[in-house]
Design an enzyme around this catalytic site. Structure first.
Site, PDB file in Angstrom:
ATOM      1  N   GLY A 228      39.674  78.830  86.691  1.00 43.39           N
ATOM      2  CA  GLY A 228      39.300  77.292  86.963  1.00 43.39           C
ATOM      3  C   GLY A 228      40.523  76.413  86.158  1.00 43.39           C
ATOM      4  N   LYS A 229      41.304  77.295  85.523  1.00 41.02           N
ATOM      5  CA  LYS A 229      42.313  76.245  85.054  1.00 41.02           C
ATOM      6  C   LYS A 229      43.211  75.562  85.637  1.00 41.02           C
ATOM      7  CE  LYS A 229      45.534  80.270  84.351  1.00 41.02           C
ATOM      8  NZ  LYS A 229      46.353  80.908  83.233  1.00 41.02           N
TER       9      LYS A 229
ATOM     10  N   GLY B 120      44.854  84.289  88.358  1.00 40.47           N
ATOM     11  CA  GLY B 120      44.527  83.085  87.667  1.00 40.47           C
ATOM     12  C   GLY B 120      43.928  81.981  87.803  1.00 40.47           C
TER      13      GLY B 120
ATOM     14  N   TYR C 227      58.593  97.002  85.967  1.00 33.77           N
ATOM     15  CA  TYR C 227      57.869  96.067  85.319  1.00 33.77           C
ATOM     16  C   TYR C 227      58.697  95.659  83.953  1.00 33.77           C
ATOM     17  CZ  TYR C 227      53.386  96.473  87.664  1.00 33.77           C
ATOM     18  OH  TYR C 227      52.374  96.503  88.601  1.00 33.77           O
TER      19      TYR C 227
ATOM     20  N   SER D 259      45.176  91.717  90.084  1.00 33.11           N
ATOM     21  CA  SER D 259      45.257  90.393  90.423  1.00 33.11           C
ATOM     22  C   SER D 259      43.772  89.957  90.760  1.00 33.11           C
ATOM     23  CB  SER D 259      45.970  89.633  91.550  1.00 33.11           C
ATOM     24  OG  SER D 259      47.281  89.623  91.289  1.00 33.11           O
ATOM     25  N   PRO D 260      42.783  90.578  90.043  1.00 30.94           N
ATOM     26  CA  PRO D 260      41.430  90.263  90.441  1.00 30.94           C
ATOM     27  C   PRO D 260      40.775  88.910  89.924  1.00 30.94           C
ATOM     28  CG  PRO D 260      41.516  91.796  88.277  1.00 30.94           C
ATOM     29  CD  PRO D 260      42.892  91.598  88.746  1.00 30.94           C
ATOM     30  N   LEU D 261      41.729  88.102  89.334  1.00 24.93           N
ATOM     31  CA  LEU D 261      41.586  86.750  88.944  1.00 24.93           C
ATOM     32  C   LEU D 261      41.988  85.950  89.950  1.00 24.93           C
ATOM     33  CD1 LEU D 261      41.092  87.007  85.185  1.00 24.93           C
ATOM     34  CD2 LEU D 261      39.123  87.187  86.732  1.00 24.93           C
TER      35      LEU D 261
ATOM     36  N   LEU E 241      41.150  81.861  89.687  1.00 23.98           N
ATOM     37  CA  LEU E 241      39.701  81.864  89.496  1.00 23.98           C
ATOM     38  C   LEU E 241      39.175  81.685  88.053  1.00 23.98           C
ATOM     39  CD1 LEU E 241      39.108  84.778  91.980  1.00 23.98           C
ATOM     40  CD2 LEU E 241      38.341  82.650  92.392  1.00 23.98           C
TER      41      LEU E 241
END
Length: 327
Positions: A216-217, A212, A53, A207-209, A214
């Site tokens: 809604g952006k 990014g 990283y 990456s649980p969203l 999810l």
């Protein structure tokens, strides 16, 4: 923040983890410090990083922040090794590479041990028992307290975990597996999650969203300050901007409106409370973004909402995952 056992071990971690994928690259020291302090003050303990990283900068930055900002003893540090910048060989699971990488990680982190050490990916060029021996040596030497794997498919995880359990007391049981898992990516439910549940391996979703999406952006357009607008991260987001993902995001948004919460909270609560999940790893660029994720602690989704989200995002799993007689 609620604490959960990591797999079938005695180690307890916060049920939300802090990810550092973009530290040292898109996140500077000031923002990283704000996030780490906010995470710690909220009761968070699990901080996830990797030797690649930011080309090592994420570990180095985390190590500097632990010197005076947050006590080392209050954190559960997880790092990974095995990814290499070689186009001909993306992963190196050899014993020599892994142990050298761990020593380098410890130097950057400024600590004599990590709490959880993961093999970043399966290396087809190295015998699995050699890779796993590196985990045993790391734990036996005290440089790692627990060990796990990352990005192993179902048969790879089952083989590795079973090999480690075959010699109790001599080999280190796998504590965890880190895999991408969200309402937009439920592939782990096919074989990885059943194997993890059966073998006592805790799931740490990355990456649980949905990268990014999810939140809604991206529903109207791509925000100029988002990952989707970033030159090096746009290809990472793009696969989740299709019509299928759009229908799932619409369902998450509808659920959020009905509960008077945000789509982020709905999506994160869903994956956090899936069977076998220990702690989703959340990456954020700023302290306010992290605070929005940490606010999910008070939310539990009603059963009917969970069922509706399950239905709209259901992956196609048929033979041999379901009983053949029902097909």
């Amino acid at each position: 923040m609620e604490q959960r056992h990591l797999g079938r071990t005695g180690l307890r971690v916060s049920r939300i983890g802090l990810g550092t994928l973009t530290w040292g690259r898109d996140v500077d020291e000031h923002d990283a410090a704000d996030m780490l302090k906010a995470f710690w003050e909220a009761g968070g303990t699990l901080v996830d990083t990797a030797d690649v990283y930011g080309d090592g900068e994420a570990e180095y930055l985390l190590g500097r922040l632990m010197e005076g900002l947050v006590p080392r003893r209050d954190l559960v540090i997880s790092t990974k090794a095995g990814s290499v910048p070689d186009p001909d060989r993306r992963f190196d699971g050899s014993r020599g590479h892994l142990l050298a990488a761990l020593d380098a990680s410890l130097d950057r982190l400024g600590t004599d041990h990590v709490d959880v050490w993961h093999v970043h990916a399966y290396d087809h060029s190295t015998p699995l028992e050699e890779t796993l021996q590196a985990l045993d040596l790391a734990v036996n030497s005290g440089r790692a307290r627990y060990a796990g794997v990352s990005n192993f498919c179902g048969w790879q995880l089952a083989k590795a975990a079973t090999w480690q359990l075959a010699a109790p007391g001599l080999r280190t049981r796998l504590a965890s597996t880190q895999m991408e898992y969200s309402l937009l990516q439920r592939g782990v439910e096919r074989e990885v999650l059943p194997a993890a549940l059966d073998l006592g391996v805790g799931m740490l979703p990355s990456s649980p969203l949905g990268r990014g999406v999810l939140t809604g952006k991206y529903r109207g357009a791509t925000p100029p300050d988002s990952r989707g607008a970033s030159e090096h991260l746009a290809p990472f987001v793009e696969p989740y901007l299709d019509d299928t993902a759009g229908r799932i995001v619409d369902a998450v948004t509808t659920a959020a409106d009905g509960l008077a919460v945000t789509p982020l909270q709905v999506a994160l609560a869903w994956v956090r409370d899936r069977p076998g999940v220990t702690a989703p790893i959340v990456g954020a660029r700023t302290a306010p973004q992290l605070a929005a994720a940490l606010s999910v602690e008070a939310l539990s989704l009603p059963d009917e909402i969970c069922r509706a989200l399950d239905d709209v995002s259901a992956p196609v799993h048929r033979y041999p995952d379901h009983d053949w007689s029902t097909l």
